[in-house]
Design a protein around this motif. Sequence first.
Motif, short mmCIF file in Angstrom:
data_model
loop_
_atom_site.label_atom_id
_atom_site.label_comp_id
_atom_site.label_asym_id
_atom_site.label_seq_id
_atom_site.Cartn_x
_atom_site.Cartn_y
_atom_site.Cartn_z
N TRP A 85 0.83 -1.20 0.00
CA TRP A 85 0.00 0.00 0.00
C TRP A 85 0.87 1.25 0.00
CZ3 TRP A 85 -1.00 3.99 3.60
CH2 TRP A 85 -2.18 4.72 3.40
N ARG A 104 -9.18 4.72 -1.03
CA ARG A 104 -9.87 3.54 -1.57
C ARG A 104 -9.43 2.26 -0.86
NH1 ARG A 104 -8.31 4.15 -6.44
NH2 ARG A 104 -6.87 2.43 -6.72
N SER A 105 -8.19 2.25 -0.35
CA SER A 105 -7.63 1.02 0.22
C SER A 105 -7.31 1.16 1.71
CB SER A 105 -6.35 0.65 -0.54
OG SER A 105 -6.58 0.60 -1.93
N GLU A 222 -1.59 -1.47 -7.23
CA GLU A 222 -3.05 -1.34 -7.19
C GLU A 222 -3.71 -2.70 -7.34
OE1 GLU A 222 -4.03 1.53 -10.15
OE2 GLU A 222 -3.98 3.20 -8.72
N ARG A 223 -3.21 -3.50 -8.27
CA ARG A 223 -3.77 -4.83 -8.50
C ARG A 223 -3.54 -5.71 -7.26
NH1 ARG A 223 -1.60 -5.49 -12.91
NH2 ARG A 223 0.26 -6.67 -12.29
N CYS A 225 -3.07 -4.68 -4.19
CA CYS A 225 -3.85 -4.16 -3.07
C CYS A 225 -5.31 -4.64 -3.15
CB CYS A 225 -3.81 -2.63 -3.04
SG CYS A 225 -2.26 -1.96 -2.41
N ASP A 226 -5.86 -4.65 -4.36
CA ASP A 226 -7.23 -5.13 -4.53
C ASP A 226 -7.34 -6.60 -4.12
OD1 ASP A 226 -8.07 -2.67 -5.42
OD2 ASP A 226 -7.93 -3.18 -7.56
N GLU A 227 -6.37 -7.39 -4.55
CA GLU A 227 -6.37 -8.82 -4.22
C GLU A 227 -6.19 -9.03 -2.72
OE1 GLU A 227 -3.26 -10.39 -6.61
OE2 GLU A 227 -4.41 -10.26 -8.50
N GLU A 230 -9.36 -8.26 -0.72
CA GLU A 230 -10.33 -9.35 -0.81
C GLU A 230 -9.91 -10.52 0.07
OE1 GLU A 230 -13.57 -11.55 -1.56
OE2 GLU A 230 -13.25 -9.42 -1.93
#
Length: 344
Positions: A85, A104-105, A222-223, A225-227, A230
């Motif tokens: 992050w 967002r994160s 970003e990819r 962080c999204d994973e 989740e």
Amino acid sequence: MCFWDFKRSSASVRLLVEFGQERGLDAARILSRSRLKVADLADPAIELEASQELCVVGNLIRACRQSGLGLEVGMRYNFASYGLWGLGLISSATAGDALALALRSIPLTFAFCRISGGLDGETYTVTFEPPDVEPAVQRFLVERDVAAAARLMKEVLGAEFALTRFTLQHQVERGASSIEALARMAGVRPEFGARCTSLSFDPSKLALRLPQANPVTVAMCERACDELMERRRARLGTSECLRQYLEAAPVHAAPDLPQAARALGLSDRTLKRRLQDEGVSYRVLLAEVRGRQANRLLEDETLSLTEIAERMGFSDLSSFSQAYKRWFGVAPSVGRAGTQARGT
């Protein structure tokens, strides 16, 4: 999104332990009742529940008893403390892009405050809403979250970035060493007793190009962080989420079901139905948690039974004694003897 909904890295607890050790505290004392061992903090794969970090925070507060403690601890967090992050922020193209990724994160940070940002007149303001936890813990967390954010902004957004205002809702004792250090780090003196806790700056700064921008790195981060968000989303049942919330709530003011439902982002009816599906009731869970809280206070031999009753929000000792008998079938004096016997 709420901090209960996500697990978290052990890096923050490791920082808290190191901070305590620098002040002569034993690591085992700081980790007491958190279900963590010092060896766990060296494992990069371990993920913690929010309640575990809150337990460590409470231990540190009780051991240090220092005004402005959260501010001092918060200044220890830098972009590297946050892993991917933090790397994503520093690799963003502009200050605005970094801020958008940050907000967002947020679950990938160690924040407990609800953090939001937006235009406020001629300034851009990031606001920190206090979490619904014990007052002393709440104060520490607000201080820590805002001080950490102030340092992160200065560190990530470059020398051209400057805060125009730094506010805290509560007061900090005059002469606290953390205030001067924070003012030097943030570049602006904190204002205490304000309407809200916030960091403000000139919105034109959002267009600043960041010196370490890297489109490939930020896309990768970003990819990832999204994973990671989740994966860290806690797969806890409603009863366990509720139990953790009740454990962290102010001990002197036990929340009722509507308050708990709001904290968990549910309607009253949905909370009742989910608890019923899991074979438990709000009343049973509340009694379980309140009983544990009472026993923890009974372990402190410096507190009288009357003081414990007051801390737990009972009108008098008689009311506390009646509640304790409902929970455990014995008087609190007998419960105290039992907790002390188990501790020897």
